[in-house]
Motif scaffolding. Sequence first.
Motif, PDB file in Angstrom:
ATOM      1  N   GLY A 144      84.238  14.508 -15.625  1.00 37.86           N
ATOM      2  CA  GLY A 144      85.147  14.969 -14.884  1.00 37.86           C
ATOM      3  C   GLY A 144      84.796  16.151 -13.552  1.00 37.86           C
ATOM      4  N   ALA A 145      85.476  15.847 -12.746  1.00 38.96           N
ATOM      5  CA  ALA A 145      85.340  16.720 -11.376  1.00 38.96           C
ATOM      6  C   ALA A 145      86.469  17.526 -11.245  1.00 38.96           C
ATOM      7  CB  ALA A 145      84.731  15.990 -10.508  1.00 38.96           C
ATOM      8  N   GLY A 146      86.713  18.629 -11.468  1.00 40.68           N
ATOM      9  CA  GLY A 146      88.141  19.227 -11.251  1.00 40.68           C
ATOM     10  C   GLY A 146      89.133  18.566 -12.273  1.00 40.68           C
ATOM     11  N   ARG A 147      88.869  17.774 -13.278  1.00 43.58           N
ATOM     12  CA  ARG A 147      89.822  17.219 -14.304  1.00 43.58           C
ATOM     13  C   ARG A 147      89.020  17.163 -15.520  1.00 43.58           C
ATOM     14  NH1 ARG A 147      94.901  16.009 -12.773  1.00 43.58           N
ATOM     15  NH2 ARG A 147      94.958  14.159 -14.135  1.00 43.58           N
ATOM     16  N   TYR A 166      83.855  -2.738  -4.406  1.00 41.25           N
ATOM     17  CA  TYR A 166      83.066  -1.559  -4.631  1.00 41.25           C
ATOM     18  C   TYR A 166      84.282  -0.625  -5.401  1.00 41.25           C
ATOM     19  CZ  TYR A 166      79.667  -2.738  -1.141  1.00 41.25           C
ATOM     20  OH  TYR A 166      78.579  -3.281  -0.435  1.00 41.25           O
ATOM     21  N   VAL A 167      83.864   0.110  -6.345  1.00 33.53           N
ATOM     22  CA  VAL A 167      84.577   1.275  -6.695  1.00 33.53           C
ATOM     23  C   VAL A 167      83.962   2.532  -6.808  1.00 33.53           C
ATOM     24  CG1 VAL A 167      85.889  -0.091  -8.208  1.00 33.53           C
ATOM     25  CG2 VAL A 167      84.220   0.936  -9.272  1.00 33.53           C
ATOM     26  N   ALA A 168      84.738   3.513  -6.640  1.00 35.88           N
ATOM     27  CA  ALA A 168      83.950   4.870  -6.600  1.00 35.88           C
ATOM     28  C   ALA A 168      84.479   5.878  -7.700  1.00 35.88           C
ATOM     29  CB  ALA A 168      84.106   5.514  -5.299  1.00 35.88           C
ATOM     30  N   VAL A 169      83.760   6.646  -8.500  1.00 34.25           N
ATOM     31  CA  VAL A 169      84.206   7.333  -9.667  1.00 34.25           C
ATOM     32  C   VAL A 169      83.606   8.910  -9.247  1.00 34.25           C
ATOM     33  CG1 VAL A 169      84.173   7.522 -12.027  1.00 34.25           C
ATOM     34  CG2 VAL A 169      83.661   5.256 -10.846  1.00 34.25           C
ATOM     35  N   SER A 170      84.863   9.621  -9.739  1.00 35.05           N
ATOM     36  CA  SER A 170      84.331  11.160  -9.727  1.00 35.05           C
ATOM     37  C   SER A 170      84.270  11.706 -11.111  1.00 35.05           C
ATOM     38  CB  SER A 170      85.175  11.889  -8.954  1.00 35.05           C
ATOM     39  OG  SER A 170      85.167  11.739  -7.296  1.00 35.05           O
ATOM     40  N   CYS A 171      83.442  12.063 -11.518  1.00 38.94           N
ATOM     41  CA  CYS A 171      82.102  12.053 -11.246  1.00 38.94           C
ATOM     42  C   CYS A 171      81.244  10.930 -11.938  1.00 38.94           C
ATOM     43  CB  CYS A 171      81.219  13.171 -11.491  1.00 38.94           C
ATOM     44  SG  CYS A 171      81.497  14.694 -10.492  1.00 38.94           S
ATOM     45  N   ASN A 198      68.650  16.630 -11.140  1.00 34.16           N
ATOM     46  CA  ASN A 198      67.956  15.711 -10.309  1.00 34.16           C
ATOM     47  C   ASN A 198      68.955  15.343  -9.237  1.00 34.16           C
ATOM     48  OD1 ASN A 198      66.696  13.583  -9.274  1.00 34.16           O
ATOM     49  ND2 ASN A 198      66.451  12.133 -10.987  1.00 34.16           N
ATOM     50  N   PRO A 199      68.775  15.754  -8.046  1.00 39.71           N
ATOM     51  CA  PRO A 199      69.699  15.441  -7.026  1.00 39.71           C
ATOM     52  C   PRO A 199      69.707  14.083  -6.486  1.00 39.71           C
ATOM     53  CG  PRO A 199      68.116  16.844  -6.170  1.00 39.71           C
ATOM     54  CD  PRO A 199      67.729  16.799  -7.836  1.00 39.71           C
ATOM     55  N   ASP A 200      68.781  13.257  -7.053  1.00 35.76           N
ATOM     56  CA  ASP A 200      68.644  11.910  -6.402  1.00 35.76           C
ATOM     57  C   ASP A 200      68.970  11.085  -7.694  1.00 35.76           C
ATOM     58  OD1 ASP A 200      67.946  12.296  -3.797  1.00 35.76           O
ATOM     59  OD2 ASP A 200      65.760  13.089  -4.534  1.00 35.76           O
ATOM     60  N   VAL A 201      69.601  11.460  -8.553  1.00 34.95           N
ATOM     61  CA  VAL A 201      69.841  10.558  -9.818  1.00 34.95           C
ATOM     62  C   VAL A 201      70.652   9.470  -9.668  1.00 34.95           C
ATOM     63  CG1 VAL A 201      72.205  11.940 -10.502  1.00 34.95           C
ATOM     64  CG2 VAL A 201      70.829  10.863 -12.290  1.00 34.95           C
ATOM     65  N   GLU A 202      70.424   8.358 -10.148  1.00 39.21           N
ATOM     66  CA  GLU A 202      71.121   7.051  -9.887  1.00 39.21           C
ATOM     67  C   GLU A 202      72.596   7.149 -10.332  1.00 39.21           C
ATOM     68  OE1 GLU A 202      70.645   2.268 -10.822  1.00 39.21           O
ATOM     69  OE2 GLU A 202      69.983   3.783 -12.345  1.00 39.21           O
ATOM     70  N   VAL A 203      73.066   7.770 -11.437  1.00 43.85           N
ATOM     71  CA  VAL A 203      74.421   7.954 -11.505  1.00 43.85           C
ATOM     72  C   VAL A 203      74.791   9.307 -11.631  1.00 43.85           C
ATOM     73  CG1 VAL A 203      76.146   7.238 -13.130  1.00 43.85           C
ATOM     74  CG2 VAL A 203      74.611   5.411 -12.568  1.00 43.85           C
ATOM     75  N   GLY A 204      75.906   9.977 -11.431  1.00 43.16           N
ATOM     76  CA  GLY A 204      76.460  11.234 -11.602  1.00 43.16           C
ATOM     77  C   GLY A 204      76.854  11.858 -10.296  1.00 43.16           C
ATOM     78  N   HIS A 205      77.151  11.189  -9.143  1.00 40.62           N
ATOM     79  CA  HIS A 205      77.313  11.666  -7.820  1.00 40.62           C
ATOM     80  C   HIS A 205      79.091  11.645  -7.961  1.00 40.62           C
ATOM     81  CE1 HIS A 205      73.467  11.108  -6.034  1.00 40.62           C
ATOM     82  NE2 HIS A 205      73.416  10.138  -6.821  1.00 40.62           N
ATOM     83  N   ASP A 206      79.355  12.645  -6.943  1.00 38.10           N
ATOM     84  CA  ASP A 206      80.835  12.845  -6.830  1.00 38.10           C
ATOM     85  C   ASP A 206      81.474  12.319  -5.280  1.00 38.10           C
ATOM     86  OD1 ASP A 206      83.467  13.722  -7.324  1.00 38.10           O
ATOM     87  OD2 ASP A 206      83.063  15.799  -7.075  1.00 38.10           O
ATOM     88  N   PRO A 207      81.550  11.292  -4.970  1.00 44.48           N
ATOM     89  CA  PRO A 207      82.120  10.833  -3.887  1.00 44.48           C
ATOM     90  C   PRO A 207      83.739  11.057  -4.039  1.00 44.48           C
ATOM     91  CG  PRO A 207      81.681   8.792  -5.249  1.00 44.48           C
ATOM     92  CD  PRO A 207      81.068  10.059  -6.040  1.00 44.48           C
ATOM     93  N   HIS A 208      84.235  11.425  -2.879  1.00 46.96           N
ATOM     94  CA  HIS A 208      85.821  11.907  -2.836  1.00 46.96           C
ATOM     95  C   HIS A 208      86.442  10.822  -2.576  1.00 46.96           C
ATOM     96  CE1 HIS A 208      85.164  16.526  -2.905  1.00 46.96           C
ATOM     97  NE2 HIS A 208      84.571  16.034  -4.142  1.00 46.96           N
TER      98      HIS A 208
END
Length: 218
Positions: A144-147, A166-171, A198-208
Amino acid sequence: MILIGTSKGLIVFEKKETWTVQAVHFLGMPVSYVYVDERNGNWWISLAHRHWGQKLHYSINQGKDWQHVAPPKYPITAMRTVDKVATLKKIWCMAHGGKDHPNALWLGTEPGGLFYSDDYGQTFELIESLWNHPSRLDENQWFGAGRDFPFIHSIVVDPRDSDHVYVAVSCAGVFETKDRGRTWTAKNKGLIASYLPNPDVEVGHDPHLVLQCKNHPE
């Protein structure tokens, strides 16, 4: 015309000489999402009722009449964690399934479920290929990101090829399918998650929010 979902209802603004309130629908009800189907002009809204939970309605005549459809339901086999069955927390987004599929709808939810309907919302089916993606089963990659839970907030259907989504998921990040949801690939190269070890991780990003230019979809 502008449709605005608020915590007190759906407000419809119309511009004549100035912008004025043309109508208010579901007065006093929290409208969490508003979607206009560009294929037919139908209005869709989701309600996040604190007592009754998530509700889903649509109108084929710009709010003169509203139809209620059952919101998507996670199957009892869908586990949020190893010992918790997933239940619908919130409807975050909708998208049509392509002009070549006039009855198709995509719907993104919390806790991270993507649903599909081929009968214009009368029934929804969980896309288990994404739900069972190895990254989602790892709580260090989908979170979760804020949730409290991860949520799908963006769905983008390629106007040139409706099987390409495409789908985008936070986080978690951005995922792509080229076969209408049978398989999924993480597409986060170039995003930097500075809050992770790891800032370049494959999964774990938070696109808004993820959008695609209609005139130049490439």
